[in-house]
Design a protein around this motif. Sequence first.
Motif, PDB file in Angstrom:
ATOM      1  N   ARG A 269       3.220   2.144  24.158  1.00 64.00           N
ATOM      2  CA  ARG A 269       3.750   0.823  23.788  1.00 64.00           C
ATOM      3  C   ARG A 269       2.896   0.093  22.755  1.00 64.00           C
ATOM      4  N   MET A 270       1.725   0.641  22.456  1.00 67.28           N
ATOM      5  CA  MET A 270       0.842  -0.012  21.482  1.00 67.28           C
ATOM      6  C   MET A 270       1.274   0.391  20.073  1.00 67.28           C
ATOM      7  N   THR A 271       1.536  -0.581  19.227  1.00 69.26           N
ATOM      8  CA  THR A 271       1.810  -0.250  17.826  1.00 69.26           C
ATOM      9  C   THR A 271       0.572  -0.639  17.018  1.00 69.26           C
ATOM     10  N   PHE A 272       0.509  -1.880  16.578  1.00 72.63           N
ATOM     11  CA  PHE A 272      -0.707  -2.289  15.858  1.00 72.63           C
ATOM     12  C   PHE A 272      -1.751  -2.881  16.788  1.00 72.63           C
ATOM     13  N   HIS A 273      -1.335  -3.155  18.036  1.00 76.80           N
ATOM     14  CA  HIS A 273      -2.321  -3.689  18.974  1.00 76.80           C
ATOM     15  C   HIS A 273      -3.295  -2.616  19.402  1.00 76.80           C
ATOM     16  N   ARG A 274      -4.518  -3.033  19.672  1.00 74.10           N
ATOM     17  CA  ARG A 274      -5.521  -2.103  20.158  1.00 74.10           C
ATOM     18  C   ARG A 274      -5.297  -1.851  21.641  1.00 74.10           C
ATOM     19  N   GLU A 275      -5.433  -0.604  22.027  1.00 72.14           N
ATOM     20  CA  GLU A 275      -5.250  -0.243  23.433  1.00 72.14           C
ATOM     21  C   GLU A 275      -6.440  -0.747  24.248  1.00 72.14           C
ATOM     22  N   PRO A 276      -6.168  -1.504  25.319  1.00 69.50           N
ATOM     23  CA  PRO A 276      -7.290  -1.980  26.145  1.00 69.50           C
ATOM     24  C   PRO A 276      -7.784  -0.865  27.066  1.00 69.50           C
ATOM     25  N   ARG A 277      -9.029  -1.008  27.502  1.00 70.57           N
ATOM     26  CA  ARG A 277      -9.542  -0.129  28.554  1.00 70.57           C
ATOM     27  C   ARG A 277      -8.848  -0.553  29.848  1.00 70.57           C
TER      28      ARG A 277
END
Length: 303
Positions: A269-277
């Motif tokens: 689901r992440m596009t330009f957002h950074r994936e959180p831990r």
Amino acid sequence: MVVALDVGGTGAKCALVRPDGTVVHAERHPTGAERGPDAVVGTILDVAEGLADRARADGLTPRALGVVVPGVIDEAAGVAVWSANVGFRDVPLRKLAVERLGLPTALGHDVRAGGLAEARLGAGRGTRHVLFVAVGTGIAAAHVVDGSAAVGAHGAAGEIGHILVRPCGPRCGCGRVGCLEAVASAAAIGRRYAELSGTPGSTAAEVVERAVAGEELAREVWSSAVEALADGLATGQALFDVQTIVLGGGLVRAGRHLFDPLRTALRERMTFHREPRLVAATLGDEAGCLGAALLALDSVEDR
Ligand SMILES: [Zn+2]
């Protein structure tokens, strides 16, 4: 030393806590919500006073009191505005506690306090931007930045359980259709499986167990809950852009059967957002009480 109480619908977790988060003494008491709000307030004040006396008897000085409760809490005014679980409606709990104990008192929200503790002392330690999400009977969150949890203009920040994820989904306890909580809470997972399988009283833990054992229906129910949770967390990440999402609550007991598919679904689901831990909470059911202690400490000192 501070006195900390986490008052829930059934029980209260209470402790004496050092500034570094060490619990010196802990006790639990039934809330007895069926006795009415006045009796619950009476119990809270009795237990808090008992703990302060105990500290003094041990030669320690209680410096402040922290109390957290569920519902809508006006932290600035120190008023429990609305809390169905403990029957509170506009209870000026901070004022009552100050009058009775003579200690500076902080009143907070249970999940926000739990998130504060996880961010500062638990799984989010060392990161500045943390989203704590508790998935149990319901789903609620706390957004913690630099060790402070956002409260909101009306004391109701963090109600991530009521993000719309399934417009044609089941009805939520809040009255609307398709909320995250109505699809992905532990209670909702058990309910959905019970409906489809005709096995009343199913729990989320049983659904996971059956899914892992390869039962098709359980796998479907579990994976649709995980997908919905990923939708909710992706919305959370779009709003808050955190480094770490800490998952707490009963559902976390599913371990890698939750975290592996959830990490994958969130990544998709992440596009330009950074994936959180994405990590599991480490403080367990003590988080709320430790958070109450942190609120008490923050009220009397600059961190
Ligand atoms: Zn809802």
